[in-house]
Design an enzyme around this catalytic site. Sequence first.
Site, mmCIF file in Angstrom:
data_model
loop_
_atom_site.group_PDB
_atom_site.id
_atom_site.type_symbol
_atom_site.label_atom_id
_atom_site.label_comp_id
_atom_site.label_asym_id
_atom_site.label_seq_id
_atom_site.Cartn_x
_atom_site.Cartn_y
_atom_site.Cartn_z
ATOM 1 N N GLN A 1 0.902 -1.346 -0.016
ATOM 2 C CA GLN A 1 -0.101 -0.055 0.003
ATOM 3 C C GLN A 1 0.879 1.296 0.016
ATOM 4 O OE1 GLN A 1 -3.380 -0.465 2.873
ATOM 5 N NE2 GLN A 1 -1.868 -1.996 3.527
ATOM 6 N N HIS B 1 -1.516 1.455 -4.187
ATOM 7 C CA HIS B 1 -1.737 2.930 -3.856
ATOM 8 C C HIS B 1 -1.080 3.661 -4.980
ATOM 9 C CE1 HIS B 1 -4.017 1.810 -0.121
ATOM 10 N NE2 HIS B 1 -4.801 1.459 -1.186
ATOM 11 N N THR C 1 0.376 -2.908 8.670
ATOM 12 C CA THR C 1 -0.882 -2.134 8.030
ATOM 13 C C THR C 1 -1.758 -2.144 9.344
ATOM 14 O OG1 THR C 1 -2.505 -1.733 6.373
ATOM 15 C CG2 THR C 1 -1.528 -3.917 6.721
HETATM 16 C C1 BJW Z 1 4.406 -0.668 12.727
HETATM 17 C C2 BJW Z 1 5.878 -0.074 13.013
HETATM 18 C C3 BJW Z 1 6.975 -0.476 13.104
HETATM 19 C C4 BJW Z 1 4.095 1.457 13.133
HETATM 20 N N1 BJW Z 1 6.888 -1.829 12.677
HETATM 21 N N2 BJW Z 1 4.648 -1.919 12.396
HETATM 22 C C5 BJW Z 1 -15.434 -0.828 2.302
HETATM 23 C C6 BJW Z 1 -15.115 -1.570 1.468
HETATM 24 C C7 BJW Z 1 -14.308 -1.242 0.278
HETATM 25 C C8 BJW Z 1 -14.045 0.306 0.153
HETATM 26 C C9 BJW Z 1 -14.549 0.849 1.333
HETATM 27 C C10 BJW Z 1 -15.115 0.567 2.328
HETATM 28 N N3 BJW Z 1 -15.414 1.380 3.331
HETATM 29 C C11 BJW Z 1 -14.974 2.439 2.839
HETATM 30 C C12 BJW Z 1 -14.450 2.286 1.697
HETATM 31 C C13 BJW Z 1 -13.712 3.373 1.023
HETATM 32 C C14 BJW Z 1 -12.162 3.792 1.094
HETATM 33 C C15 BJW Z 1 -11.807 3.126 2.781
HETATM 34 O O1 BJW Z 1 -11.294 2.310 3.064
HETATM 35 N N4 BJW Z 1 -12.153 4.039 3.472
HETATM 36 C C16 BJW Z 1 -11.875 3.673 5.062
HETATM 37 C C17 BJW Z 1 -11.179 4.765 5.808
HETATM 38 C C18 BJW Z 1 -13.065 2.912 5.756
HETATM 39 N N5 BJW Z 1 -11.206 3.101 0.276
HETATM 40 C C19 BJW Z 1 -10.902 3.791 -0.892
HETATM 41 O O2 BJW Z 1 -11.537 4.657 -1.061
HETATM 42 C C20 BJW Z 1 -10.286 3.033 -1.807
HETATM 43 N N6 BJW Z 1 -10.700 2.787 -2.968
HETATM 44 C C21 BJW Z 1 -11.698 1.847 -3.184
HETATM 45 O O3 BJW Z 1 -12.367 1.192 -2.296
HETATM 46 O O4 BJW Z 1 -12.085 1.692 -4.532
HETATM 47 C C22 BJW Z 1 -13.349 0.797 -4.551
HETATM 48 C C23 BJW Z 1 -13.105 -0.796 -4.599
HETATM 49 C C24 BJW Z 1 -13.789 -1.599 -3.816
HETATM 50 C C25 BJW Z 1 -13.760 -2.692 -3.633
HETATM 51 C C26 BJW Z 1 -12.461 -3.213 -4.577
HETATM 52 C C27 BJW Z 1 -11.793 -2.594 -5.308
HETATM 53 C C28 BJW Z 1 -12.241 -1.109 -5.458
HETATM 54 C C29 BJW Z 1 -8.796 3.723 -2.123
HETATM 55 C C30 BJW Z 1 -7.927 3.860 -0.918
HETATM 56 C C31 BJW Z 1 -6.676 4.692 -0.928
HETATM 57 C C32 BJW Z 1 -5.810 5.210 0.181
HETATM 58 N N7 BJW Z 1 -4.747 6.009 -0.121
HETATM 59 C C33 BJW Z 1 -4.057 6.120 0.813
HETATM 60 C C34 BJW Z 1 -3.082 7.450 0.447
HETATM 61 C C35 BJW Z 1 -2.262 7.220 -0.679
HETATM 62 C C36 BJW Z 1 -1.320 8.102 -1.029
HETATM 63 C C37 BJW Z 1 -0.373 8.618 0.235
HETATM 64 O O5 BJW Z 1 0.410 7.878 0.409
HETATM 65 O O6 BJW Z 1 -0.674 9.907 0.183
HETATM 66 O O7 BJW Z 1 -3.129 4.956 1.062
HETATM 67 S S1 BJW Z 1 -4.703 6.598 2.436
HETATM 68 C C38 BJW Z 1 -3.452 5.898 3.216
HETATM 69 O O8 BJW Z 1 -3.986 4.767 4.142
HETATM 70 C C39 BJW Z 1 -2.476 5.280 2.558
HETATM 71 C C40 BJW Z 1 -2.216 3.985 3.157
HETATM 72 O O9 BJW Z 1 -1.496 3.092 1.833
HETATM 73 C C41 BJW Z 1 -3.271 3.636 3.509
HETATM 74 C C42 BJW Z 1 -3.254 2.454 4.583
HETATM 75 O O10 BJW Z 1 -2.566 2.792 5.625
HETATM 76 P P1 BJW Z 1 -1.507 1.968 6.416
HETATM 77 O O11 BJW Z 1 -0.441 1.506 5.488
HETATM 78 O O12 BJW Z 1 -2.278 0.658 7.127
HETATM 79 O O13 BJW Z 1 -1.030 3.012 7.540
HETATM 80 P P2 BJW Z 1 -1.558 3.230 8.978
HETATM 81 O O14 BJW Z 1 -0.729 4.319 9.432
HETATM 82 O O15 BJW Z 1 -2.938 3.153 9.093
HETATM 83 O O16 BJW Z 1 -1.012 1.874 9.963
HETATM 84 C C43 BJW Z 1 0.470 1.635 10.184
HETATM 85 C C44 BJW Z 1 0.668 0.281 11.079
HETATM 86 O O17 BJW Z 1 1.941 0.153 11.117
HETATM 87 C C45 BJW Z 1 -0.180 0.451 12.169
HETATM 88 O O18 BJW Z 1 -0.942 -0.722 12.601
HETATM 89 C C46 BJW Z 1 1.050 0.343 13.317
HETATM 90 O O19 BJW Z 1 0.893 -0.416 14.363
HETATM 91 C C47 BJW Z 1 2.061 -0.288 12.508
HETATM 92 N N8 BJW Z 1 3.458 0.100 12.858
HETATM 93 N N9 BJW Z 1 5.318 1.259 13.384
HETATM 94 C C48 BJW Z 1 5.502 -2.663 12.470
HETATM 95 N N10 BJW Z 1 7.931 -0.119 13.418
#
Ligand code: BJW
Length: 234
Positions: free
Chosen positions: A90, A108, A176
Amino acid sequence: MGYGHIVILTGAGISAESGLGTFRDKDGLWTRYNLEDVATPEGFARNPVFVHEFYNARRANLRDARPNAAHEALARLETAWPGDVLIVTQNVDDLHEQAGSRNVIHMHGELSRIRCGACETVSEHRHDLFVDSECADCGVAGTLRPHVVWFGEMPLRMEEIFTALDECDLFVSIGTSGTVYPAAGFVAHVRRFGHARTVELNLDPSEGHSLFAETRYGPASELVPAFVDELLKA
Ligand code: BJW
C-alpha cells in the site's frame, strides 16, 4: 514448508523505521493533515497548490530514506525462495525496490511517478511538481498530479492481486492498521476463498487481527527478518 505462492501485504509500518511517517499512529500524517484535503480528488480540485506542497514534502523525505532490515529480509526471501513471492504494497515509497525486491505491486501508486490528466501518460518524477508544470509528453500545463490512489479512487492492478490471493498458500500482512479497503479485506478474502496460512506481523494488533491464524507483535525490523529466517530454515 513448501509454499508455492506467497503473498505479502505491506503498509506504512514497514517503512516507519526508515524514517517515513505512518498515517494513523501518534504523530502520523493524519494527525497533522485532514485526509479529505490531501488524499481525495475533491481536495485536489479545491486546493491543488496545497496538495502539491504535501506531496513535494513527501517526495523530499523519500529522497533520504533507505530500506531497513524488514525490506531487506523480504528481498532476501524473494531471491532464495523456490516458489513465487509477491509483495502487494500500500506504500507509495520505493523502499522494497531499493532493497532489491522485484515482484512488487504498488496498489496505491508511487510517489516517484506523476500522471497527466490530459494524455494519461505516467512518468517518473522525483522532484517538486507545481500547478503550472507542463506534461513532458503532451506539453499541456496544469494537468499533472501525483500517481497515487486517493480515497474514492480504484486501487491499481486489483485483478492481478485477487488472482494472487486466490492462489497463495501463505498470506502475510506487515505494518498495516487494516483500516483502508480493499486491502483491509484481503485476509477475509483469503480465508473465504483460499486455503492459505495467514500471519499478521505488526507493532500493534490491526483492526482485522482476529481474522489471522497467527499474529506476532513488535517492530518490523525485528519480526520480519526472524520470520524470513524461519521460512528459509523450514
Ligand atoms: C509498525 C511499526 C513498526 C508502526 N513495525 N509495524 C468498504 C469496502 C471497500 C471500500 C471501502 C469500504 N468502506 C470505505 C471504503 C472506501 C475507502 C476506505 O477504505 N475508507 C476507510 C477509511 C473506511 N477506500 C477507498 O476509497 C479505496 N478505493 C476503493 O475502495 O475503491 C473501490 C473498490 C472497492 C472494492 C474493491 C476494489 C475497489 C482507495 C484507498 C486509497 C488510500 N490512499 C492512501 C493515500 C495514498 C497516497 C499517499 O500515501 O498519500 O493510502 S490513505 C493511506 O492509508 C495510504 C495507505 O496506503 C493507507 C493504509 O494505511 P496503512 O499502511 O495501514 O498505515 P497506518 O498508518 O494506518 O498503519 C500503520 C500500521 O503500522 C499500524 O498498525 C502500526 O501499529 C504499524 N506500525 N510502526 C511494524 N516499526
